[in-house]
Design a protein around this motif. Structure first.
Motif, PDB file in Angstrom:
ATOM      1  N   TYR A 138      10.628   0.389  -3.117  1.00 36.63           N
ATOM      2  CA  TYR A 138      11.440   0.297  -4.290  1.00 36.63           C
ATOM      3  C   TYR A 138      10.872   1.016  -5.537  1.00 36.63           C
ATOM      4  N   ALA A 139      11.679   1.840  -6.148  1.00 35.54           N
ATOM      5  CA  ALA A 139      11.439   2.100  -7.556  1.00 35.54           C
ATOM      6  C   ALA A 139      12.345   1.173  -8.451  1.00 35.54           C
ATOM      7  N   PHE A 140      11.921   0.638  -9.512  1.00 36.89           N
ATOM      8  CA  PHE A 140      12.799  -0.496 -10.430  1.00 36.89           C
ATOM      9  C   PHE A 140      13.177   0.052 -11.845  1.00 36.89           C
ATOM     10  N   ARG A 141      14.196  -0.157 -12.201  1.00 36.29           N
ATOM     11  CA  ARG A 141      14.490   0.097 -13.586  1.00 36.29           C
ATOM     12  C   ARG A 141      14.992  -0.932 -14.428  1.00 36.29           C
ATOM     13  N   PHE A 142      14.579  -0.986 -15.428  1.00 32.34           N
ATOM     14  CA  PHE A 142      14.851  -2.474 -16.300  1.00 32.34           C
ATOM     15  C   PHE A 142      15.281  -1.827 -17.829  1.00 32.34           C
ATOM     16  N   ASP A 143      16.704  -2.399 -18.030  1.00 31.26           N
ATOM     17  CA  ASP A 143      17.324  -1.757 -19.164  1.00 31.26           C
ATOM     18  C   ASP A 143      17.758  -2.930 -20.126  1.00 31.26           C
ATOM     19  N   VAL A 148      13.071   0.997 -18.988  1.00 32.22           N
ATOM     20  CA  VAL A 148      11.821   1.432 -18.278  1.00 32.22           C
ATOM     21  C   VAL A 148      11.984   1.558 -16.957  1.00 32.22           C
ATOM     22  N   THR A 149      11.595   2.666 -16.281  1.00 34.06           N
ATOM     23  CA  THR A 149      11.493   2.915 -15.015  1.00 34.06           C
ATOM     24  C   THR A 149      10.365   3.132 -14.200  1.00 34.06           C
ATOM     25  N   SER A 167      15.748   7.284 -19.299  1.00 39.57           N
ATOM     26  CA  SER A 167      14.686   6.274 -19.786  1.00 39.57           C
ATOM     27  C   SER A 167      13.613   6.331 -20.741  1.00 39.57           C
ATOM     28  N   ASP A 168      13.371   5.511 -21.655  1.00 39.56           N
ATOM     29  CA  ASP A 168      12.214   5.596 -22.722  1.00 39.56           C
ATOM     30  C   ASP A 168      10.917   5.982 -21.889  1.00 39.56           C
ATOM     31  N   VAL A 169      10.808   5.252 -20.859  1.00 39.23           N
ATOM     32  CA  VAL A 169       9.574   5.485 -20.342  1.00 39.23           C
ATOM     33  C   VAL A 169       9.537   5.512 -18.653  1.00 39.23           C
ATOM     34  N   LEU A 170       8.896   6.384 -18.199  1.00 40.02           N
ATOM     35  CA  LEU A 170       9.072   6.618 -16.529  1.00 40.02           C
ATOM     36  C   LEU A 170       7.447   6.385 -16.316  1.00 40.02           C
TER      37      LEU A 170
END
Length: 260
Positions: A138-143, A148-149, A167-170
């Motif tokens: 999995y990839a995860f994204r946090f908001d 951040v992904t 995203s601000d940061v990948l």
């Protein structure tokens, strides 16, 4: 060292992956291990998992008393049960002799699926990515106030751009295809390893394509393949990325701090 990323956002800490060395790296980053609350595991390859149990056990030995939640793919509960079985004698002795809360009472394991993840301290989502032969990666994204992904380990996967959009940061894994030969030679594993690397990882140019399509604020390249080939300098990685995207790119290294 293998992969581990600490995200600090809106007063919350989330650790993504636990490669060997992550306990020392967290301490070097100024974190008190007793503050550990949340760990996400992208997949069950050892370079992302090997120190999960030892990290939590070490935190417990330093005085951890608060609950810790592990979010991970199918199979993560079996890993944790196996680790606890391997440490059963030590844990029992420490509870009896040192007055500790039983470690098993503190840890909760949550198996993730694609989509929103309930119970995380930050708004979190998962996107299943291709990393053959593993079925659950999995990839995860946090908001929160920022986004951040984290790509996890993945072959080039265009749908990841939609998942990471804005995203601000990948944080994306990256591979220099020209460097595969050295890895194969050093490992003496031959064609099987070559085939795996080509099928399961993302060339740096393709990571930049994902960043461009997603319109992210910053691309950070990590989980570099190869990471120790003297024939390639940072400029080689950055030039390959710049050929596909003109946004800011950072090349990962041990101890790197990225301000959000």
């Amino acid at each position: 060292m293998p992969t581990a990323t600490l995200i600090e956002l809106d007063g919350q800490r989330v650790l993504v992956d636990c490669g060997i060395g992550c306990s020392r790296a967290l301490v070097d980053a100024g974190m008190d291990l007793k503050d550990l609350t949340t760990v996400f595991i992208t997949h069950l390859h050892s370079d992302h998992l090997l120190e999960l149990g030892p990290l939590i056990h070490t935190a417990w030995c330093t005085g951890l008393r608060q609950p810790v939640t592990i979010f991970g793919p199918e199979g993560i509960a079996d890993y944790w049960a196996g680790f606890m079985a391997s440490m059963a004698y030590d844990c029992a002795i420490r509870v009896m002799d040192e007055g500790r809360v039983p470690l098993g009472d503190l840890v909760r394991v949550v198996v993730v699926q694609e989509g929103a993840i309930d119970g995380a301290p930050l708004a979190a989502r998962a996107c299943r990515v291709p990393h053959p032969p593993l079925e659950h990666c999995y990839a995860f994204r946090f908001d929160g106030s920022r986004s951040v992904t984290v790509s996890g380990d993945t072959a080039y996967h265009p749908p990841l751009a939609e998942f990471a959009a804005g995203s601000d940061v990948l944080l994306h894994e990256a591979m220099l295809v020209d460097g595969i030969d050295l890895i194969v030679q050093k490992s003496d594993l031959g064609p099987a390893l070559r085939a795996h690397l080509l099928a399961a990882h993302t060339p740096v140019e393709d990571a930049a394509r994902i960043a461009r399509a997603a319109g992210v604020g910053q691309l950070v390249l990590h989980h570099l393949v190869p990471v120790d080939d003297a024939r390639f300098a940072p400029a080689d990685w950055l030039a390959r990325a710049a050929a596909e995207w003109n946004g800011p790119v950072t090349l990962g290294h041990d101890g790197l701090e990225i301000a959000l």
